[in-house]
Motif scaffolding. Structure first.
Motif, PDB file in Angstrom:
ATOM      1  N   GLY A 446       0.804  -1.214   0.000  1.00 39.77           N
ATOM      2  CA  GLY A 446       0.000   0.000   0.000  1.00 39.77           C
ATOM      3  C   GLY A 446       0.835   1.261   0.000  1.00 39.77           C
ATOM      4  O   GLY A 446       0.495   2.243  -0.674  1.00 39.77           O
ATOM      5  N   PHE A 447       1.937   1.279   0.743  1.00 40.55           N
ATOM      6  CA  PHE A 447       2.840   2.433   0.715  1.00 40.55           C
ATOM      7  C   PHE A 447       3.356   2.666  -0.693  1.00 40.55           C
ATOM      8  O   PHE A 447       3.380   3.801  -1.186  1.00 40.55           O
ATOM      9  N   ASN A 448       3.786   1.596  -1.351  1.00 39.15           N
ATOM     10  CA  ASN A 448       4.339   1.736  -2.701  1.00 39.15           C
ATOM     11  C   ASN A 448       3.286   2.154  -3.714  1.00 39.15           C
ATOM     12  O   ASN A 448       3.579   2.910  -4.646  1.00 39.15           O
ATOM     13  N   VAL A 449       2.054   1.677  -3.553  1.00 39.69           N
ATOM     14  CA  VAL A 449       0.962   2.142  -4.417  1.00 39.69           C
ATOM     15  C   VAL A 449       0.695   3.627  -4.158  1.00 39.69           C
ATOM     16  O   VAL A 449       0.526   4.414  -5.090  1.00 39.69           O
ATOM     17  N   PHE A 450       0.657   4.004  -2.895  1.00 41.50           N
ATOM     18  CA  PHE A 450       0.414   5.398  -2.511  1.00 41.50           C
ATOM     19  C   PHE A 450       1.453   6.330  -3.121  1.00 41.50           C
ATOM     20  O   PHE A 450       1.115   7.390  -3.657  1.00 41.50           O
ATOM     21  N   MET A 451       2.708   5.935  -3.044  1.00 45.72           N
ATOM     22  CA  MET A 451       3.809   6.790  -3.508  1.00 45.72           C
ATOM     23  C   MET A 451       4.141   6.590  -4.984  1.00 45.72           C
ATOM     24  O   MET A 451       4.994   7.297  -5.525  1.00 45.72           O
ATOM     25  N   GLY A 452       3.478   5.638  -5.633  1.00 48.06           N
ATOM     26  CA  GLY A 452       3.787   5.362  -7.028  1.00 48.06           C
ATOM     27  C   GLY A 452       2.565   5.334  -7.913  1.00 48.06           C
ATOM     28  O   GLY A 452       2.027   6.372  -8.288  1.00 48.06           O
ATOM     29  N   LYS A 453       2.077   4.150  -8.210  1.00 48.62           N
ATOM     30  CA  LYS A 453       0.995   3.969  -9.180  1.00 48.62           C
ATOM     31  C   LYS A 453      -0.255   4.759  -8.816  1.00 48.62           C
ATOM     32  O   LYS A 453      -0.932   5.302  -9.688  1.00 48.62           O
ATOM     33  N   GLY A 454      -0.585   4.833  -7.526  1.00 49.17           N
ATOM     34  CA  GLY A 454      -1.799   5.529  -7.100  1.00 49.17           C
ATOM     35  C   GLY A 454      -1.708   7.034  -7.136  1.00 49.17           C
ATOM     36  O   GLY A 454      -2.736   7.725  -7.039  1.00 49.17           O
ATOM     37  N   ARG A 455      -0.496   7.576  -7.237  1.00 51.39           N
ATOM     38  CA  ARG A 455      -0.262   9.032  -7.327  1.00 51.39           C
ATOM     39  C   ARG A 455      -0.762   9.802  -6.100  1.00 51.39           C
ATOM     40  O   ARG A 455      -0.877  11.028  -6.144  1.00 51.39           O
ATOM     41  N   CYS A 456      -1.063   9.106  -5.027  1.00 56.49           N
ATOM     42  CA  CYS A 456      -1.579   9.793  -3.830  1.00 56.49           C
ATOM     43  C   CYS A 456      -0.540  10.748  -3.258  1.00 56.49           C
ATOM     44  O   CYS A 456      -0.870  11.836  -2.780  1.00 56.49           O
ATOM     45  N   PRO A 559      -5.427  14.498 -12.000  1.00 56.48           N
ATOM     46  CA  PRO A 559      -5.453  13.844 -13.313  1.00 56.48           C
ATOM     47  C   PRO A 559      -6.703  12.987 -13.445  1.00 56.48           C
ATOM     48  O   PRO A 559      -7.067  12.244 -12.528  1.00 56.48           O
ATOM     49  N   PHE A 560      -7.367  13.082 -14.584  1.00 55.98           N
ATOM     50  CA  PHE A 560      -8.659  12.413 -14.731  1.00 55.98           C
ATOM     51  C   PHE A 560      -8.578  11.100 -15.504  1.00 55.98           C
ATOM     52  O   PHE A 560      -9.600  10.478 -15.789  1.00 55.98           O
ATOM     53  N   ASP A 561      -7.353  10.653 -15.832  1.00 56.74           N
ATOM     54  CA  ASP A 561      -7.243   9.338 -16.439  1.00 56.74           C
ATOM     55  C   ASP A 561      -7.287   8.278 -15.332  1.00 56.74           C
ATOM     56  O   ASP A 561      -6.893   8.520 -14.199  1.00 56.74           O
ATOM     57  N   LYS A 562      -7.782   7.113 -15.667  1.00 56.33           N
ATOM     58  CA  LYS A 562      -7.962   6.056 -14.680  1.00 56.33           C
ATOM     59  C   LYS A 562      -6.611   5.533 -14.188  1.00 56.33           C
ATOM     60  O   LYS A 562      -5.647   5.450 -14.957  1.00 56.33           O
ATOM     61  N   LEU A 563      -6.552   5.149 -12.911  1.00 58.85           N
ATOM     62  CA  LEU A 563      -5.332   4.602 -12.330  1.00 58.85           C
ATOM     63  C   LEU A 563      -5.189   3.114 -12.613  1.00 58.85           C
ATOM     64  O   LEU A 563      -4.077   2.579 -12.575  1.00 58.85           O
ATOM     65  N   ASN A 564      -6.313   2.453 -12.867  1.00 58.99           N
ATOM     66  CA  ASN A 564      -6.324   1.005 -13.140  1.00 58.99           C
ATOM     67  C   ASN A 564      -5.706   0.204 -11.996  1.00 58.99           C
ATOM     68  O   ASN A 564      -4.913  -0.722 -12.211  1.00 58.99           O
ATOM     69  N   LEU A 565      -6.074   0.562 -10.785  1.00 56.86           N
ATOM     70  CA  LEU A 565      -5.611  -0.191  -9.627  1.00 56.86           C
ATOM     71  C   LEU A 565      -6.326  -1.540  -9.580  1.00 56.86           C
ATOM     72  O   LEU A 565      -7.525  -1.635  -9.856  1.00 56.86           O
ATOM     73  N   ALA A 567      -7.700  -4.991  -7.517  1.00 57.00           N
ATOM     74  CA  ALA A 567      -8.375  -5.179  -6.229  1.00 57.00           C
ATOM     75  C   ALA A 567      -7.370  -5.353  -5.085  1.00 57.00           C
ATOM     76  O   ALA A 567      -7.534  -4.743  -4.019  1.00 57.00           O
ATOM     77  N   PRO A 568      -6.306  -6.157  -5.268  1.00 56.53           N
ATOM     78  CA  PRO A 568      -5.306  -6.267  -4.195  1.00 56.53           C
ATOM     79  C   PRO A 568      -4.608  -4.933  -3.910  1.00 56.53           C
ATOM     80  O   PRO A 568      -4.290  -4.634  -2.749  1.00 56.53           O
ATOM     81  N   GLU A 569      -4.354  -4.129  -4.954  1.00 54.95           N
ATOM     82  CA  GLU A 569      -3.703  -2.826  -4.749  1.00 54.95           C
ATOM     83  C   GLU A 569      -4.610  -1.880  -3.973  1.00 54.95           C
ATOM     84  O   GLU A 569      -4.152  -1.134  -3.092  1.00 54.95           O
ATOM     85  N   LYS A 570      -5.903  -1.902  -4.277  1.00 56.39           N
ATOM     86  CA  LYS A 570      -6.846  -1.061  -3.541  1.00 56.39           C
ATOM     87  C   LYS A 570      -6.904  -1.472  -2.076  1.00 56.39           C
ATOM     88  O   LYS A 570      -6.896  -0.625  -1.175  1.00 56.39           O
ATOM     89  N   ARG A 571      -6.964  -2.783  -1.853  1.00 59.05           N
ATOM     90  CA  ARG A 571      -7.015  -3.288  -0.477  1.00 59.05           C
ATOM     91  C   ARG A 571      -5.743  -2.892   0.284  1.00 59.05           C
ATOM     92  O   ARG A 571      -5.790  -2.473   1.441  1.00 59.05           O
ATOM     93  N   ALA A 572      -4.611  -3.004  -0.380  1.00 57.78           N
ATOM     94  CA  ALA A 572      -3.334  -2.663   0.246  1.00 57.78           C
ATOM     95  C   ALA A 572      -3.247  -1.165   0.538  1.00 57.78           C
ATOM     96  O   ALA A 572      -2.721  -0.749   1.581  1.00 57.78           O
ATOM     97  N   LEU A 573      -3.768  -0.361  -0.368  1.00 54.38           N
ATOM     98  CA  LEU A 573      -3.744   1.092  -0.187  1.00 54.38           C
ATOM     99  C   LEU A 573      -4.541   1.491   1.054  1.00 54.38           C
ATOM    100  O   LEU A 573      -4.085   2.320   1.862  1.00 54.38           O
ATOM    101  N   VAL A 574      -5.689   0.899   1.227  1.00 58.86           N
ATOM    102  CA  VAL A 574      -6.507   1.176   2.411  1.00 58.86           C
ATOM    103  C   VAL A 574      -5.786   0.710   3.675  1.00 58.86           C
ATOM    104  O   VAL A 574      -5.766   1.413   4.697  1.00 58.86           O
ATOM    105  N   ALA A 575      -5.160  -0.456   3.612  1.00 59.06           N
ATOM    106  CA  ALA A 575      -4.432  -0.978   4.777  1.00 59.06           C
ATOM    107  C   ALA A 575      -3.298  -0.046   5.172  1.00 59.06           C
ATOM    108  O   ALA A 575      -3.080   0.222   6.362  1.00 59.06           O
TER     109      ALA A 575
END
Length: 580
Positions: A446-456, A559-565, A567-575
């Motif tokens: 989730g940290f890596n998604v947050f700081m990378g693919k998720g652009r959070c 950015p309005f393009d889809k992130l294409n996360l 299901a496991p990435e979404k779950r990890a991001l929330v965690a």
């Protein structure tokens, strides 16, 4: 001979660094020229894009010192590609974005129809570069500042580099970060560290080499940012601080949000909550914080003698109230906005969801006197408290002039400024404090998604996770994300946000980027409390915000393009967010 000539006098380290910097500026200027020629001679898109990447790589050797000494030029060279505004001479003024990130959007993809715009941006870029080259000639560097700049550059790589903030489309951030580190590794060679401490010199050189090797050849999306920060970037920033100390280079004394003494961004106490206070504000003391905590739960501030600050900002709920939008003081009608957390409120340059005041003391005055919120009076509260011997004693202990309106507000603000959590399991893991401070597999992902693919992390900046922009942490941002009026609806929230205060079109539907510290306790979410769960929030962002869903405003900064996360990435991001 009376003495050696200027040409034969041994150069000081900062002078050698300046020579290197001037040469790097010349190379960057040349790279800009090559790119401009590729555009003007109508080279194929692949050639233009290749020249653009080379231009960006050529900027990285000048970034460190340009950001430190010439932040205005740095912003014009590589600022974010969204309009900005500032308060000047009693009014808000907006200006368009300039620089490499604006040009990136014009090159990926390359659209010949936008060539005029591209050439205009290139002209501004060259003008800024030429102006910078001229002013550098009259600027004297200092060794202490050079090390300060290098330490900030490491923090910039962590927060804005590997997150993709300054290469949002091409995702070329990792090789660019490697170039920045190589430049600093070369800068350090001008200093007599080996003569002072050979072991430290060897450690520092190895730390640079390890960080560079970890970045080389890596793909942007799957890059393990968590491990890089813990094992490479933080050891490097600690060693740079130790090197500065070993060389006897004193730290600057000016007050900043990120303390000069911070060795990593995750240090306990790395941030100074007084940095955004008015210059004459009294600093928190244990007595003032304790007094503020007492006042926080005292109904003396309200008109009905029942409501307290804690009514809406409940500690067990992350200093929120658990309501979609807050109840007004009558307990029946609702205020139009969700109650924001007070966590990290002192670590932002403005207050309220619409950013309408700059100082915590002014926020307190606004809330207390607001007829819908507290309906009270600080003056009346002082008169009542003067009749309370216990409070009089506490005020005399905390303030030399005892109980006044100013001190009442300051005590409350002191308590709020103390609410700066920075010791979660995530922080302890990054500091490598103890083996027990481990994160789960989901939390690490989730940290890596947050700081990378998720652009959070490009809006909720690490490690405060709010909109205060690193690594200088001087200014806080608002964003336009297109929040809907209802969770299932396809209509934009009617709240115009920050524009109601500034009157600027670029602030239409803009809201403060809040901290994510304690976010597991602060539901529901968004300025209107439209989402009950973090899962709903993640889905909203994954689809590109309001514009991605088909109803967002044209000025959306998300950015309005889809992130294409997945299901496991979404779950990890929330965690991960819950681990904060």
């Amino acid at each position: 001979m009376l003495g050696a000539s200027a040409e034969t006098t041994p150069k000081q380290p900062h002078q050698l660094v300046k020579i290197r910097y001037v040469s790097a500026l010349a190379r960057f200027d040349s790279a800009v020229g090559v790119f401009r020629q590729a555009v003007q001679t109508n080279r194929p898109a692949t050639d233009v894009q290749r020249a653009f990447r080379q231009m960006r790589l050529a900027y990285k050797p000048v970034e460190c010192l340009t950001e430190f000494y010439f932040p205005g030029s740095a912003k014009r060279l590589n600022g974010p590609p969204v309009p900005d505004a500032d308060f000047d001479d009693g009014r808000w003024i907006a200006w368009p974005p300039y620089g490499l990130q604006v040009i990136e959007a014009l090159v990926f993809p390359l659209d010949p129809a936008r060539k005029i715009i591209l050439n205009a941006e290139l002209k501004r870029l060259q003008e800024t570069t030429n102006s910078l080259r001229n002013v550098v000639n009259y600027t004297q560097l200092s060794d202490a500042h050079v090390f300060g700049a290098m330490r900030l550059e490491v923090f910039r790589i962590i927060t804005l580099g590997i997150t993709g903030f300054d290469s949002p489309i091409d995702n070329n951030s990792l090789p660019e970060a490697a170039v920045s580190l190589e430049t600093m590794q070369q800068m350090v060679t001008h200093y007599p560290l080996a003569a002072r401490n050979q072991a430290l010199a060897t450690q520092l050189n190895r730390a640079f080499s390890l960080a560079i090797s970890r970045l080389r050849g890596q793909k942007f999306m799957p890059f393990d940012r968590l491990t890089f920060i813990r094992d490479c970037a933080y050891p490097l920033s600690r060693l740079l601080a130790e090197t500065q100390k070993t060389l006897g280079l004193t730290l600057p004394t000016d007050k900043r949000l990120l303390k000069q003494s911070a060795r990593t961004l995750s240090d306990v106490g790395a941030f100074e909550p007084m940095a955004f206070a008015r210059y004459d504000t009294r600093a928190p003391t244990p007595d003032r914080v304790a007094l503020g905590k007492m006042l926080f739960s005292n109904p003396v501030l309200s008109s009905d003698g029942k409501r307290t600050c804690q009514t809406c900002h409940q500690p067990e709920r992350g200093f929120t109230d658990g309501e979609k939008t807050a109840f007004s003081i009558d307990g029946k009608t609702r205020i139009s906005r969700n109650t924001p957390t007070l966590l990290n409120a002192g670590l932002q340059s403005f207050q309220f969801i619409d950013s309408r005041v700059f100082f915590l003391e002014d926020q307190i005055t606004d809330v207390v006197h607001n007829p819908d919120e507290m309906g009270g009076s600080t003056q009346r509260a002082v008169e009542i408290l003067k009749k309370d011997a216990d409070y009089q004693a506490h005020f005399r202990k905390a303030y030399p002039d005892s109980l006044t309106e100013v001190n009442l507000r300051n005590a409350l603000a002191s308590y709020v400024r103390s609410l700066t959590p920075a010791d979660s399991r995530v922080d302890r893991y990054l500091r490598a404090d103890e083996p027990k401070a481990m994160l789960t597999t989901d939390e690490k992902l989730g940290f890596n998604v947050f700081m990378g693919k998720g652009r959070c992390g490009t809006c909720h900046y690490f490690p405060i996770f709010n909109g205060t922009v690193p690594p200088a942490y001087i200014k806080s941002e608002s964003e336009i994300i297109g929040t809907p009026a209802t969770a299932a609806g396809k209509k934009l929230s009617p709240d115009i946000g920050r524009a109601g205060f500034t009157g600027l079109e670029i602030h239409q539907n803009a809201f403060k980027t809040p901290t994510l510290r304690g976010i597991g306790k602060t539901a529901p979410y968004m300025h209107n409390g439209v989402y009950k769960t973090l899962e709903q929030v993640v889905d909203f962002y994954d689809k590109g915000g309001g514009k991605g869903l088909g109803f967002g405003p044209e000025n959306q900064t998300l950015p309005f393009d889809k992130l294409n996360l997945t299901a496991p990435e979404k779950r990890a991001l929330v965690a991960f967010m819950k681990a904060l």
